[in-house]
Design a protein around this motif. Structure first.
Motif, mmCIF file in Angstrom:
data_model
loop_
_atom_site.group_PDB
_atom_site.id
_atom_site.type_symbol
_atom_site.label_atom_id
_atom_site.label_comp_id
_atom_site.label_asym_id
_atom_site.label_seq_id
_atom_site.Cartn_x
_atom_site.Cartn_y
_atom_site.Cartn_z
ATOM 1 N N ASP A 28 0.802 -1.217 0.000
ATOM 2 C CA ASP A 28 0.000 0.000 0.000
ATOM 3 C C ASP A 28 0.839 1.272 0.000
ATOM 4 N N PHE A 29 2.042 1.231 0.540
ATOM 5 C CA PHE A 29 2.931 2.398 0.496
ATOM 6 C C PHE A 29 3.209 2.795 -0.940
ATOM 7 N N GLN A 30 3.767 1.869 -1.735
ATOM 8 C CA GLN A 30 4.086 2.164 -3.130
ATOM 9 C C GLN A 30 2.834 2.521 -3.928
ATOM 10 N N ARG A 31 1.773 1.775 -3.684
ATOM 11 C CA ARG A 31 0.518 2.014 -4.409
ATOM 12 C C ARG A 31 0.017 3.437 -4.195
ATOM 13 N N ASP A 32 -0.005 3.870 -2.937
ATOM 14 C CA ASP A 32 -0.671 5.132 -2.614
ATOM 15 C C ASP A 32 0.173 6.370 -2.917
ATOM 16 N N ILE A 33 1.499 6.233 -3.058
ATOM 17 C CA ILE A 33 2.294 7.424 -3.362
ATOM 18 C C ILE A 33 2.542 7.592 -4.858
ATOM 19 N N ILE A 34 2.339 6.535 -5.640
ATOM 20 C CA ILE A 34 2.623 6.605 -7.079
ATOM 21 C C ILE A 34 1.359 6.618 -7.932
ATOM 22 N N SER A 56 2.470 -6.977 -2.939
ATOM 23 C CA SER A 56 3.736 -7.544 -3.419
ATOM 24 C C SER A 56 4.427 -8.333 -2.325
ATOM 25 N N ALA A 57 4.185 -7.950 -1.042
ATOM 26 C CA ALA A 57 4.854 -8.606 0.086
ATOM 27 C C ALA A 57 6.341 -8.744 -0.235
ATOM 28 N N ILE A 58 6.875 -9.969 -0.203
ATOM 29 C CA ILE A 58 8.237 -10.214 -0.662
ATOM 30 C C ILE A 58 8.106 -10.804 -2.067
ATOM 31 N N PRO A 59 8.307 -10.016 -3.120
ATOM 32 C CA PRO A 59 7.961 -10.457 -4.481
ATOM 33 C C PRO A 59 8.871 -11.566 -4.995
ATOM 34 N N ASP A 115 7.720 1.969 22.666
ATOM 35 C CA ASP A 115 6.986 0.850 22.059
ATOM 36 C C ASP A 115 6.724 1.171 20.596
ATOM 37 N N PHE A 116 6.789 0.127 19.762
ATOM 38 C CA PHE A 116 6.789 0.311 18.321
ATOM 39 C C PHE A 116 5.569 -0.290 17.637
ATOM 40 N N VAL A 117 5.222 0.327 16.523
ATOM 41 C CA VAL A 117 4.298 -0.251 15.552
ATOM 42 C C VAL A 117 5.133 -0.658 14.347
ATOM 43 N N THR A 118 4.944 -1.861 13.854
ATOM 44 C CA THR A 118 5.687 -2.303 12.687
ATOM 45 C C THR A 118 4.752 -2.982 11.697
ATOM 46 N N VAL A 119 5.268 -3.288 10.525
ATOM 47 C CA VAL A 119 4.488 -3.952 9.483
ATOM 48 C C VAL A 119 5.019 -5.364 9.308
ATOM 49 N N ASP A 120 4.111 -6.331 9.292
ATOM 50 C CA ASP A 120 4.475 -7.722 9.060
ATOM 51 C C ASP A 120 3.588 -8.239 7.929
ATOM 52 N N PHE A 121 4.216 -8.628 6.819
ATOM 53 C CA PHE A 121 3.463 -9.049 5.642
ATOM 54 C C PHE A 121 2.942 -10.480 5.741
ATOM 55 N N GLY A 122 3.161 -11.131 6.877
ATOM 56 C CA GLY A 122 2.695 -12.507 7.042
ATOM 57 C C GLY A 122 3.839 -13.490 6.998
ATOM 58 N N GLU A 123 3.696 -14.567 7.749
ATOM 59 C CA GLU A 123 4.708 -15.615 7.820
ATOM 60 C C GLU A 123 6.065 -15.056 8.242
ATOM 61 N N PRO A 144 -0.681 -5.691 9.089
ATOM 62 C CA PRO A 144 -0.348 -6.368 7.832
ATOM 63 C C PRO A 144 -0.055 -5.450 6.667
ATOM 64 N N ASN A 145 -0.257 -4.149 6.852
ATOM 65 C CA ASN A 145 0.045 -3.202 5.783
ATOM 66 C C ASN A 145 0.341 -1.831 6.391
ATOM 67 N N PHE A 146 0.855 -0.943 5.560
ATOM 68 C CA PHE A 146 1.290 0.361 6.056
ATOM 69 C C PHE A 146 0.126 1.256 6.469
ATOM 70 N N ALA A 147 -1.064 0.990 5.937
ATOM 71 C CA ALA A 147 -2.210 1.852 6.222
ATOM 72 C C ALA A 147 -2.580 1.849 7.700
ATOM 73 N N GLY A 148 -2.243 0.789 8.417
ATOM 74 C CA GLY A 148 -2.618 0.702 9.829
ATOM 75 C C GLY A 148 -1.735 1.498 10.763
#
Length: 222
Positions: A28-34, A56-59, A115-123, A144-148
């Motif tokens: 969503d980062f790449q999608r929303d800025i481009i 794309s997760a890890i493409p 304390d941190f917020v991070t993004v985890d694309f799963g697995e 699971p995505n940058f929007a959160g």
């Protein structure tokens, strides 16, 4: 067949002459800025453009080989000779925080207890932006995505280590400050399969994305 397609696609192309449809793999980062800017360009020029997005997760190269997508935008590059790529922009890391809670950008000492917020694309496929000095910290929130990111940080003292481009363009009203630790620049890439190299519509798409990315980079460096 892929090579024959590439050879027959070398023709003059008018983007207004036929509808175009693409599937893009981008988080969503790449999608929303481009891509919102790409849509504005198309609609202002009366170009019929349809876009579908998948994470794309890890493409992987198979995403393009199997035609699951037409294009990938990611800082992670599959290592394959049939996958072409080009640089879009360079980016660095910053600390994202709520400026109403943090009166000053967090220092390294403060980050070590924050304390941190991070993004985890799963697995377990996180986006790998935490520096070595903070690598042992367990995120309080993993989304699971940058929007959160904004929803969880806003109104709290939570922080997140993210790209400067995203922090300045896609995470408002959060503030982003230069990271108080040594960082490395990373590069965002655009990738496609060799069968699309000479496809006129695909060439047009890549040119638009390249131009938009150049503008993003120049604005971020101001």
């Amino acid at each position: 067949l892929d090579d024959m397609k590439a050879m027959t696609d070398a023709r003059v192309f008018d983007p207004t002459s036929e509808p175009m449809s693409f599937t893009v793999a981008a988080n969503d980062f790449q999608r929303d800025i481009i891509f919102p800017e790409l849509v504005r360009i198309a609609r202002n020029s009366e170009i019929s453009l349809t876009l579908s997005f998948m994470p794309s997760a890890i493409p992987t190269a198979s995403m393009l080989r199997e035609s699951r997508c037409d294009l990938i935008v990611s800082p992670v590059r599959p290592d394959a000779s049939d996958i072409y790529q080009t640089r879009l922009f360079d980016d660095g890391l910053g600390c994202c925080y709520d400026p109403k809670v943090w009166k000053k950008p967090p220092t390294m000492k403060q980050l070590q207890t924050a304390d941190f917020v991070t993004v985890d694309f799963g697995e377990g496929a996180g986006h790998g932006l935490m520096p070595k000095a903070l690598a042992n910290k367990v995120p309080m929130i993993a989304v699971p995505n940058f929007a959160g990111i904004v929803s969880f940080i806003e109104g709290t003292d939570l922080v997140s280590i993210q790209s400067i481009v995203m922090g300045t363009r896609a995470l408002k009203p959060l503030a982003v400050s230069a990271a108080p630790f040594k960082t490395q620049t990373y590069t965002m890439y655009m990738m496609w399969h060799r069968r699309s190299q000479m496809d006129p519509a695909h060439v047009w798409l890549r040119k638009q994305i390249q131009d938009i990315s150049t503008s993003i980079e120049s604005q971020t460096q101001r």
